[in-house]
Write an enzyme that holds these catalytic residues in place. Structure first.
Site, PDB file in Angstrom:
ATOM      1  N   GLU A   1       0.813  -1.225   0.000  1.00 17.48           N
ATOM      2  CA  GLU A   1       0.000   0.000   0.000  1.00 17.48           C
ATOM      3  C   GLU A   1       0.847   1.274   0.000  1.00 17.48           C
ATOM      4  O   GLU A   1       0.650   2.188   0.806  1.00 17.48           O
ATOM      5  CB  GLU A   1      -0.966  -0.016   1.182  1.00 17.48           C
ATOM      6  CG  GLU A   1      -1.928  -1.195   1.098  1.00 17.48           C
ATOM      7  CD  GLU A   1      -3.038  -1.191   2.127  1.00 17.48           C
ATOM      8  OE1 GLU A   1      -2.854  -0.588   3.189  1.00 17.48           O
ATOM      9  OE2 GLU A   1      -4.086  -1.782   1.852  1.00 17.48           O
TER      10      GLU A   1
ATOM     11  N   GLU B   1      -5.934  -8.639  -0.972  1.00 14.59           N
ATOM     12  CA  GLU B   1      -6.593  -8.351   0.307  1.00 14.59           C
ATOM     13  C   GLU B   1      -8.038  -7.995   0.038  1.00 14.59           C
ATOM     14  O   GLU B   1      -8.312  -7.036  -0.704  1.00 14.59           O
ATOM     15  CB  GLU B   1      -5.961  -7.144   1.015  1.00 14.59           C
ATOM     16  CG  GLU B   1      -4.600  -7.388   1.589  1.00 14.59           C
ATOM     17  CD  GLU B   1      -4.116  -6.216   2.446  1.00 14.59           C
ATOM     18  OE1 GLU B   1      -4.945  -5.461   2.991  1.00 14.59           O
ATOM     19  OE2 GLU B   1      -2.892  -6.065   2.553  1.00 14.59           O
TER      20      GLU B   1
END
Ligand code: BGP
Length: 492
Positions: A188, A392
């Site tokens: 991220e 995810e």
């Protein structure tokens, strides 16, 4: 029952991160990393438990005795990974994602030689996955920059980190050559602005206000850190091509941000949404297309915040772009020109969406939007034409075992709805490598540092106050996901 079509070798599985499950935070030579001085990266914000040592002119760890750093013991995956991975393989997992904790391999980050004990741990873990028939998917840094690199070097704003990272990457690529096919660089990375300490290892250095460790961080510093991370990312791609050309080096972004809708058809809201999304596309635009887009060059020029680059950097970025795009997707958001957009580990936060009726429970209340998942896949594939890997997706629930086996229909429903939309994205033409559920076993939350927020198909007996005997048990959804994998998603 709906029939869906997924590719033959589709990588069904789940994902965790070293810092949220391993525990053993100072065992076998490991030293602290950024997450070890946070009680949740959102909750702690930009105020990690560190303080400035005037005499030594470095930041030092300064843990607060009043706080519960649950990640220090995690769910003890460090000692129980065999038992846990066996449970994953019982569900039929074809892939399992975790991170290598950088500070187990290079505890300070700047050593000449790696820590053999750290490597031996990952030898065993990776071999166990392979023996159980799972493809290891390995993140090189899941918010896990070694603390010494921040405390003494000022983190990713310092160009030296490129070399330290490259050395670490070459060490693990060489060690796991032929074993790990899917690598990811920085988890991220597009959260650099929201959580600069965790996502970009940025801290003011030297500080002008030691009582507010992050008070001096500005946009220019973050773009500088990003530039160094982009070059480091490209050098990881280069290392991968040289050391193990069969392996793939991916990027990883929090792309719930891409599922941002305008509040209405007011053109100002529509264009505002576009500009907001582009702030997140920026990262993949650089790492997957290989150059800084004009929109960012213009912004840097007008604000006078262009990062310092060295000769050869742009060539490196252009030559070594990533092989695939991995991303997290949890929920969508609504943009309005009248509201300041916020974000957390789940993605962006704007206005609430009247069309979405369901959300995860209080206090998190993440809106549930499976259609947004299809949109993200489609937009990414249209823009880059690279294989996608959702690594995810999941829902955090409050659960306890007092009445026997945990029944979790809300988790099954979330999973079913997202898989149905992913099947549509494949039908739309997206190449999708696999699907990894976030937290197939309960782990410590990244955002809030708690155990109460449970994502698992497998329960772990540990609580927010640190009590619990750590035993594992299957929730009802365990069988459900197993069945999905068995039928390659045809029976959802
Ligand atoms: C992502 C992180 C994960 C993770 C997940 C869920 O942003 O990559 O590490 O935990 O969000 O967030 P949380 O744990 O805060 O519920």
């Amino acid at each position: 029952m709906q029939k869906n079509k997924f590719p033959k070798d589709f990588l069904w599985g789940g994902a965790v991160a070293a810092n949220q499950c391993e525990g053993a935070w100072l065992e076998d030579g490991k030293l602290p990393n950024v997450t070890d001085v946070l009680v949740g990266i959102i909750r702690s914000g930009n105020n990690p438990s560190i303080k400035w040592n005037e005499e030594k002119q470095i930041w030092e760890m300064n843990l607060d005795p009043e706080k519960q750093y649950l990640s220090h013991d995690g769910i003890d995956f460090y000692h129980r990974f065999k038992e846990d991975l066996t449970l994953m393989s019982e569900m039929g997992f074809k892939a399992f994602r975790t991170s290598i904790s950088w500070a187990r391999i290079f505890p300070r980050g700047d050593e000449e030689e790696p820590n053999e004990k750290g490597l031996q741990f990952y030898d065993q873990m990776i071999d166990t996955m392979i023996d159980l028939g799972m493809e290891p998917v390995i993140t090189l840094s899941h918010y896990e920059t070694p603390l010494a690199l921040i405390a003494e070097y000022g983190g990713w704003t310092n160009r030296k980190l490129i070399g330290f990272f490259e050395k670490y990457v070459r060490t693990v690529l060489t060690r796991y050559k032929g074993k790990v096919k899917y690598w990811l660089t920085f988890n991220e990375i597009n959260n650099a602005f929201k959580i600069p300490f965790a996502a970009a290892g940025v801290v003011s250095f030297p500080p002008t206000n030691p009582d507010e460790p992050m008070a001096d961080v500005d946009e220019k510093m973050i773009y500088q850190a990003c530039h160094h991370m982009f070059v480091a990312n490209s050098l990881a791609v280069k290392a991968c091509r040289e050391i193990d050309p069969e392996a793939h080096m991916g990027v990883m972004c929090s792309f719930s941000h891409i599922a941002t809708y305008p509040e209405n058809s007011d053109p100002e809201n529509v264009v505002g949404t576009h500009l907001f999304k582009r702030k997140h596309y920026f990262y993949t635009d650089v790492m997957c297309r290989g150059h800084y887009p004009k929109y960012i060059l213009n912004e840097w020029e007008s604000k006078e915040i262009a990062p310092v680059m060295e000769q050869g950097d742009e060539e490196t970025l252009a030559k070594y772009t990533n092989d695939y795009i991995a991303f997290s997707y949890y929920r969508s958001s609504v943009y309005s020109k009248n509201v300041e957009m916020k974000s957390d580990t789940g993605g962006a936060i704007g206005l609430s969406n009247p069309y979405l009726k369901e959300s995860s429970p209080e206090p998190w209340k993440w809106p549930i939007d499976p259609v947004g998942f299809r949109l993200v896949c489609d937009e990414l594939y249209d823009r880059y034409e690279l294989p996608l890997f959702p690594v995810e997706n999941g829902i955090g629930l409050k659960e306890d075992e007092t009445d026997g086996m945990i029944e979790d229909p809300a988790r099954e429903k979330y999973l079913r709805m997202h898989l149905e939309e992913m099947a549509k994205a494949i039908e739309d033409g997206c190449e999708i490598l696999g699907y990894l559920w976030w937290g197939p076993i309960d782990i410590v939350s990244a955002g809030t540092g708690e155990m109460k927020k449970r994502y698992g198909f497998i329960y772990v007996d540990r609580f927010n106050d640190g009590t619990g005997d750590l035993h594992r048990s299957k929730k009802k959804s365990f069988e459900y996901y197993k069945r999905i994998i068995e039928t390659n998603g045809e029976e959802i």
